[in-house]
Enzyme design. Structure first.
Site, PDB file in Angstrom:
ATOM      1  N   GLU A 194       7.632 -12.872 -11.154  1.00  0.00           N
ATOM      2  CA  GLU A 194       8.709 -12.316 -11.491  1.00  0.00           C
ATOM      3  C   GLU A 194       9.771 -12.443 -10.928  1.00  0.00           C
ATOM      4  O   GLU A 194      10.831 -12.044 -12.360  1.00  0.00           O
ATOM      5  CB  GLU A 194       8.211 -10.993 -10.296  1.00  0.00           C
ATOM      6  CG  GLU A 194       9.032  -9.075 -10.372  1.00  0.00           C
ATOM      7  CD  GLU A 194       8.664  -8.381  -9.549  1.00  0.00           C
ATOM      8  OE1 GLU A 194       8.040  -8.924  -8.207  1.00  0.00           O
ATOM      9  OE2 GLU A 194       9.044  -7.287  -9.671  1.00  0.00           O
ATOM     10  N   HIS A 253      -1.114  -2.646 -13.755  1.00  0.00           N
ATOM     11  CA  HIS A 253      -0.707  -2.853 -12.717  1.00  0.00           C
ATOM     12  C   HIS A 253       0.347  -1.702 -12.094  1.00  0.00           C
ATOM     13  O   HIS A 253       1.111  -1.217 -12.926  1.00  0.00           O
ATOM     14  CB  HIS A 253       0.318  -3.521 -13.623  1.00  0.00           C
ATOM     15  CG  HIS A 253       1.361  -4.772 -12.179  1.00  0.00           C
ATOM     16  ND1 HIS A 253       2.555  -5.746 -12.875  1.00  0.00           N
ATOM     17  CD2 HIS A 253       2.238  -4.045 -11.210  1.00  0.00           C
ATOM     18  CE1 HIS A 253       2.778  -6.356 -11.403  1.00  0.00           C
ATOM     19  NE2 HIS A 253       2.717  -5.449 -10.528  1.00  0.00           N
TER      20      HIS A 253
HETATM   21  N1  ADE Z   1       6.097  -4.238  -4.562  1.00  0.00           N
HETATM   22  C1  ADE Z   1       5.748  -3.079  -5.366  1.00  0.00           C
HETATM   23  N2  ADE Z   1       6.088  -3.481  -6.358  1.00  0.00           N
HETATM   24  C2  ADE Z   1       6.436  -4.653  -6.634  1.00  0.00           C
HETATM   25  C3  ADE Z   1       7.055  -5.426  -6.937  1.00  0.00           C
HETATM   26  N3  ADE Z   1       7.084  -5.111  -8.328  1.00  0.00           N
HETATM   27  N4  ADE Z   1       6.769  -6.658  -6.886  1.00  0.00           N
HETATM   28  C4  ADE Z   1       6.405  -7.214  -5.804  1.00  0.00           C
HETATM   29  N5  ADE Z   1       6.028  -5.893  -5.251  1.00  0.00           N
HETATM   30  C5  ADE Z   1       6.157  -5.064  -5.071  1.00  0.00           C
HETATM   31 ZN    ZN Z   2       4.199  -5.026  -8.700  1.00  0.00          ZN
END
Ligand code: ADE
Ligand code: ZN
Length: 332
Positions: free
Chosen positions: A197, A14
């Site tokens: 997230e 990631h």
């Molecule tokens: N693009 C880059 N980093 C990201 C993240 N942490 N969450 C969503 N989109 C992203």
């Molecule tokens: Zn990301």
């Protein structure tokens, strides 16, 4: 323990390549390409990296990406990240790129992918680092825009391992991209999506049930549902967790409150990743070191996290076996 962290070979699953753009390279490319950036000094840039949530980061991250114009720029960006892989003993990496960030500014899809791919080819030749490329759709844009991007990607099918989903999560659930993910699956791509997230665990269910993803990116909000936790454990669906990112974007108030140890102890398939390391104060080893220092991870925890990174990768079983043996060798 810090020595062990540094010594272990790792996979990173990631990592947004645009998020590895260090301020020094941003300045250099801005000057070369005559692109205006809202900073006078490198120190100004670092001061601006003070985020309150995901959107506050994305605004700055997309502005930074404007300095990337030529194929050489994308090569240099990727090559600099590869140097960090060498330093941190990352032997396999699956990197995200966001073509829409660039095509919307008139940069050709081929400029982006060819720059990234040639640096990754050189990384394999020079250092033996293996890699994959995952193309992400920007979820704040429409599904039609994602379909158009998928069509462009088909010409580069051999270079692209998987399709992902990133950008502003809240209000842009996985369900918005159901049909385009279905087509991507039919085309044979691996599938991943950022979910849970900032948004709640319902986004993780959608990513699993509607998009049929192979991995969840982040997924830390799974803790909100016992039933989901049980399912993630039973099916061993990988979660690519990014601790520094979660702290910098205020998903957790402090490292001590990060839930990765709970997820690990519950038996979920979690691994550690750096997300956007140039913006979040460090590459993969720094993420491990912070976890060790703030959450008292044991040696077993660290080895499990590292082995999970290889097990969850999109490499074939023989290469997985090879890397898992390398981890055991490093432990001896
Ligand atoms: N693009 C880059 N980093 C990201 C993240 N942490 N969450 C969503 N989109 C992203
Ligand atoms: Zn990301």
């Amino acid at each position: 323990m810090i020595n062990l962290i540094k010594k272990l070979p790792k996979a990173e699953l990631h990592l947004h390549i645009e998020g590895s753009l260090e301020p020094e390279l941003m300045f250099k490319l801005a000057q070369k390409n005559q692109i205006d950036i809202p900073y006078k000094t490198i120190e100004d840039v670092r001061q601006a990296y003070n985020f309150t949530n995901l959107q506050s980061f994305l605004d700055i991250y997309y502005a930074g990406a404007n300095v990337l114009v030529t194929q050489d720029d994308f090569y240099d960006l990727t090559w600099e990240y590869i140097q960090k892989c060498v330093e941190d003993n990352v032997v396999h990496t699956e990197i995200f790129f966001d073509p829409q960030t660039h095509t919307a500014r008139g940069i050709a899809f081929e400029t982006v992918i060819n720059g990234i791919k040639s640096a990754l080819d050189d990384a394999q030749a020079r250092y033996g680092i293996t890699s994959g490329i995952i193309m992400c759709f920007l979820r704040h844009l429409s599904q039609q825009d994602a379909f158009d991007t998928l069509t462009q990607a088909l010409a580069y099918k051999d270079d692209i391992t998987g399709i992902g989903l990133d950008s502003a999560e809240l209000g842009n659930p996985p369900s918005k991209f159901k049909e385009v993910f279905q087509q991507a699956k039919e085309e044979g791509f691996k599938l991943v999506a950022h979910a849970g997230e900032e948004a709640d665990f319902s986004y993780i269910y959608e990513a699993i049930d509607l998009l049929a993803i192979d991995r969840i990116d982040h997924g830390v909000q799974s803790i909100g549902s016992n039933e989901l936790m049980q399912r993630l454990k039973a099916e061993q669906i990988p979660l690519t967790v990014c601790p520094n990112s979660n702290i910098e974007l205020k998903v957790f108030d402090s490292y001590e409150q990060h839930n990765i140890k709970q997820l690990l102890d519950y038996g979920l398939n979690v691994c550690v990743n750096s997300d956007d390391p140039a913006y979040f104060k460090g590459y993969i080893n720094q993420n491990f070191i912070n976890l060790y220092e703030h959450l008292s991870l044991t040696e077993d925890d660290i080895v499990t996290l590292v082995k999970n990174s290889f097990r969850s990768s999109f490499i074939d079983d023989d290469l997985k076996e090879h890397y898992l043996n390398k981890v055991d060798q490093a432990l001896r």
